[in-house]
Design an enzyme around this catalytic site. Structure first.
Site, mmCIF file in Angstrom:
data_model
loop_
_atom_site.group_PDB
_atom_site.id
_atom_site.type_symbol
_atom_site.label_atom_id
_atom_site.label_comp_id
_atom_site.label_asym_id
_atom_site.label_seq_id
_atom_site.Cartn_x
_atom_site.Cartn_y
_atom_site.Cartn_z
ATOM 1 N N ASP A 86 0.651 -1.029 -0.110
ATOM 2 C CA ASP A 86 0.109 0.006 -0.164
ATOM 3 C C ASP A 86 0.850 1.189 0.179
ATOM 4 O O ASP A 86 0.406 2.266 -0.801
ATOM 5 C CB ASP A 86 -1.035 -0.065 1.335
ATOM 6 C CG ASP A 86 -2.143 -0.930 1.134
ATOM 7 O OD1 ASP A 86 -1.631 -2.311 0.563
ATOM 8 O OD2 ASP A 86 -3.066 -0.828 1.945
ATOM 9 N N GLU B 164 -4.475 -5.924 -6.599
ATOM 10 C CA GLU B 164 -5.302 -6.770 -6.237
ATOM 11 C C GLU B 164 -6.714 -6.121 -6.206
ATOM 12 O O GLU B 164 -6.565 -4.694 -6.061
ATOM 13 C CB GLU B 164 -5.096 -6.920 -4.681
ATOM 14 C CG GLU B 164 -4.936 -5.324 -3.782
ATOM 15 C CD GLU B 164 -4.517 -5.921 -2.515
ATOM 16 O OE1 GLU B 164 -3.400 -6.484 -2.072
ATOM 17 O OE2 GLU B 164 -4.908 -5.386 -1.677
#
Length: 847
Positions: free
Chosen positions: A434, A501
């Site tokens: 992230d 993702e």
């Protein structure tokens, strides 16, 4: 040559190509350190009593040992995991004995201890603080070993902290945390013997130039003695049918020195290249090295080159990848291993077979590192591997790291890249998920990679929302969305660019739900059901968006069986649309997509393409349909029809046909055809369906692609509505809330079809199934053949089918092959179970 300590009482497993689970060894045991006053100096003495300790099979985490010994039972059933206490509040002792062989030098080696350990051998402390879950630890223990006699080792393990506060393996919000946080000896350990020089971490870096390749071979040489030593390291690079390539390099090492040895470059003309399986053959070469008679080392590797490039789409720069100069659309899923980090060869092989069975080409490992057998299998299968560090944990809180954590992070990267770098399947490394690391840590990471001659591209992280130059986006969604979202490229998370993702809730088929939920917990959906969604008290601790989709689109479920019947439809259409949308504009607008997730760490109703028990369901077969080599698909947003050719061979002379049917009478409301020249490795838009009047609220779109002889190349069926799904604004980082839901309830009015016949026969690899719809008027919709263990038993798994969840028009038939291991029937006779959305369930023996 190297010798392995492999006595009848061996505590350690041999270093082999694969880290496989060891057999039980006498004297290998575990117990809590609480209440044990003896020190490591005492516990590591030969003959120390372990009465009352738990026997251990290595490798094994603490929780896995306790479950194996029935201290905690059925921990994956219902909410039983809650009954396991917090196992991280105490330290744990591992202890065992082994008989050493003879040799000049002895090495104690660990590929994974979590999180920190104190290590004793024969009463002497070897390391007071072996720290880092992903760090490999190695010790020259020659002075401590008793050759030809019994030896004892004791390891005191301190578990990682909960909530991913240590640099350990974390499952973030994918499932509940393991009560021990995967503490213990989770990867292989060994005692090796060598002569004066040990060889470590062989590697061949490959660079392509025209039709040739340059090979640079490396190996670390370690002096095990207290005096200088000179040796000549020789080696060969071989491949059947190819000329043998020879290497040689002399080296002088100071006492105790470890040094990288670089061999003279080798130029290879016309090399046999390693390719992903959809592009060619995953060919492997073999490197074998010897330091005289002192030690040997060997690896398999592939000659191939990965390059990355950037393309700006919707104002953002995205990364694409080429293998040997060919652009490849990454289509994959996020892999996780068992919640207790258990694995075995058969399970690993099943994952690889399922990835290929779905037509995918990539496995992402977000921090789930260390299963080296999986890498080897991916090499041989031609599957790409995308590893990197994990998100949402201490790994990304690096601005507050201690000096120890900084060291652990760099040592973890060094350890993992050494394991990964020779694998041709591994095409990239992501330093962050992230968030990108801080500038200082990123520089240190890149220096580690450069020092190891890392030959593949790297990514600073995989989320453009935190780093505009990441090259990969991670914008969600992570809960169910209607299929139109993937096609509407104005939406966050839709099929443009490259994504690391995104995915949806994915309840498994009913038979799997029944394996981990009590009848009372199956229906209505409640606490126990949702406990298997995601991490408790996270935004993913329920599957409300998915259930709302079923209720609003297919109609309120009346039972667990009805819910499962409809959820399989919803899983199929969503996974299919996901991969179709990403494939349609490949190499122009889309470059790679990782579905979140590939599989589950435990029985889950959230995020998977196949469930924990390896039962393939709607998501699996929807994906398989979408990724067939040459495929025809429907764009839910623009009503366009696309043909995608995922091969490297042009397919001219095709014809696409689209036919629209009312439900339930199957009256034809529209039909159109168009010629297609399907270029290699590309998508082509071939027609757009017009607005059609007189449609039933729920209708069917049948697409077919045929070659010049009339043979069907691709056939695809969609069910949709005159009131289509529409989207509101993105409501959170993980969801775009639907505004309106398609009316698909017309499927419930399909007449029951009792005219489907089935014939089945055994083959050397499984069974061949022939289905025929003999009804003159009724559709056989969403038909699911399964090979079961016994009449009414569980589906035999792992299993791969050539097709499934098929729909047959009146008078049509199809043949499906099923591949499985007869041993997995457990001694029960195979049966064919047949069911469908509008079919009664039947079962017949496989003769």
């Amino acid at each position: 040559m190297i010798k392995r300590v492999l006595s009848a009482l061996a505590l350690f497993i041999a270093v082999t190509v694969f880290p496989v689970q060891a057999s039980a060894a006498p004297g290998w045991a575990l117990r809590s350190a609480t209440g044990l006053s003896d020190t490591g100096a005492t516990i590591s003495q030969v003959g120390y009593g372990t009465a009352g300790w738990y026997p251990v099979e290595l490798p094994s985490t603490v929780l896995a040992v306790l479950v194996k010994n029935n201290v905690y039972q059925d921990v994956y059933f219902g909410q039983n995991l809650k009954s396991v206490p917090d196992l991280t509040t105490q330290d744990w002792w591992y202890r065992g004995e082994f008989t050493a062989g003879t040799g000049q030098a002895f090495w104690l080696r660990f590929k994974g201890i979590s999180y920190r350990a104190q290590i004793w051998l024969n009463g002497t402390q070897v390391d007071a603080n072996a720290v880092g879950t992903l760090v490999r630890h190695e010790y020259n223990v020659t002075p401590l070993i008793r050759p030809g006699a019994a030896n004892a080792i004791a390891i005191k393990v301190t578990p990682p902290a909960h909530d991913c506060k240590d640099l350990s393996i974390c499952t973030v919000d994918w499932n509940p945390e393991a009560p021990d946080m995967n503490a213990g000896i989770w990867n292989t350990m060994s005692v090796d013997t060598t002569g004066a020089v040990a060889l470590r971490d062989p590697y061949v870096r490959t660079t392509l130039s025209g039709g040739a390749a340059d090979l640079n071979a490396y190996v670390d040489a370690v002096n095990a003695t207290n005096a200088p030593v000179t040796t000549t390291i020789t080696g060969t690079i071989t491949k059947p049918g190819q000329s043998t390539l020879n290497l040689s390099q002399s080296v002088t090492l100071a006492a105790g020195e470890r040094r990288e040895v670089a061999f003279a470059p080798i130029h290879v003309t016309n090399p046999v290249l390693w390719w992903p399986y959809q592009f060619g053959s995953p060919e492997l070469y073999h490197l074998a090295l010897n330091a005289g008679t002192s030690d040997s080392a060997a690896i398999d590797f592939g000659i191939r080159q990965v390059t990355d490039y950037r393309t700006t789409v919707n104002g953002t720069s995205f990364a694409g990848y080429k293998i040997n100069g060919r652009p490849i659309l990454l289509r994959g899923g996020g892999y996780v291993w068992d919640l207790m980090q258990r694995w075995d060869t058969k399970t690993n092989a099943a994952h690889i077979a399922y990835v290929k069975g779905m037509g995918l080409n990539t496995i992402r490992l977000e921090g789930t590192l260390g299963n080296e057998e999986l890498y080897d299998m991916a090499d041989r299968a031609g599957i790409l591997v995308m590893p990197g560090f994990v998100c949402c944990s201490a790994w990304e809180n690096d601005s507050t790291w201690t000096a120890e954590q900084t060291q652990v992070a760099q040592q973890s990267l060094d350890s993992q890249l050494r394991s990964l770098r020779h694998h041709p399947s591994v095409f990239v490394w992501a330093y962050g998920s992230d968030q990108p690391p801080t500038a200082a840590h990123l520089t240190a990471y890149k220096n580690v990679a450069a020092g190891l001659h890392w030959q593949n591209p790297t990514l600073d992280n995989v989320a453009t929302w935190s780093n505009a130059d990441a090259g990969v986006k991670m914008d969600g969604p992570y809960v169910w969305e209607p299929p139109v979202l993937w096609w509407d490229t104005s939406r966050a998370g839709s099929a443009f660019g490259t994504t690391a993702e995104e995915g949806t809730e994915s309840p498994p088929p009913l038979e799997s739900l029944q394996r981990f939920l009590a009848p009372a917990d199956l229906w209505p959906i409640g606490t126990a059901f949702n406990y298997h969604a995601g991490k408790p008290r996270s935004v993913f601790d329920n599957i409300t968006p998915f259930t709302d989709g079923i209720t609003r689109r297919y109609g309120t479920a009346a039972s667990a069986a009805d819910y499962s019947r409809k959820s399989e439809l919803q899983n199929y259409e969503n996974a299919r649309a996901f991969f179709e949308a990403w494939s349609a504009r490949q190499h122009v607008q889309s470059f790679g997509a990782i579905f979140w997730m590939l599989n589950n760490a435990w029985p889950s109703v959230h995020w998977n393409l196949y469930d924990y028990y390896l039962k393939p369901g709607g998501g699996y077969f929807g994906t398989r349909k979408a990724t067939e080599p040459v495929h025809i698909s429907y764009d839910y947003f623009t009503r366009a029809v696309h043909v995608v050719n995922s091969t490297l061979t042009d397919r001219p002379g095709l014809t696409a046909t689209a036919t629209v049917y009312n439900v339930p009478d199957l009256s034809v409301k529209h039909t159109a055809s168009a010629p297609v020249a399907a270029n290699a490795n590309a998508g082509t838009q071939v027609m757009t369906l017009p607005a059609i009047s007189g449609l039933s609220a729920t209708y069917l779109i049948r697409l077919q692609l045929k070659d010049s002889s009339g043979a069907v190349v691709s056939s695809n069926l969609y069910w949709y509505s005159t009131t289509p799904d529409t989207l509101g604004n993105k409501s959170s980082w993980y969801r775009t809330t639907p505004k309106n839901y398609a009316n698909l309830t017309g499927l419930n009015s399909l007449p029951q079809n009792t005219g489907v016949t089935a014939a089945v026969s055994r083959t050397s690899t499984g069974a061949t199934i022939t289905l025929a719809n003999t009804s003159p008027t009724a559709l056989a919709f969403f038909v699911r053949p399964e090979i079961t263990a016994g009449d009414g038993g569980q589906e035999v798994v792992p299993v791969t089918y050539s097709d499934n969840y098929v729909t047959l028009w009146p008078g049509e038939s199809t043949t499906i092959t099923a591949a499985y291991d007869a041993a997995d029937l457990g001694g029960r006779p195979p049966y064919l179970r047949l069911r469908g959305y509008n079919l009664p369930t039947t079962s017949i023996p496989v003769p």
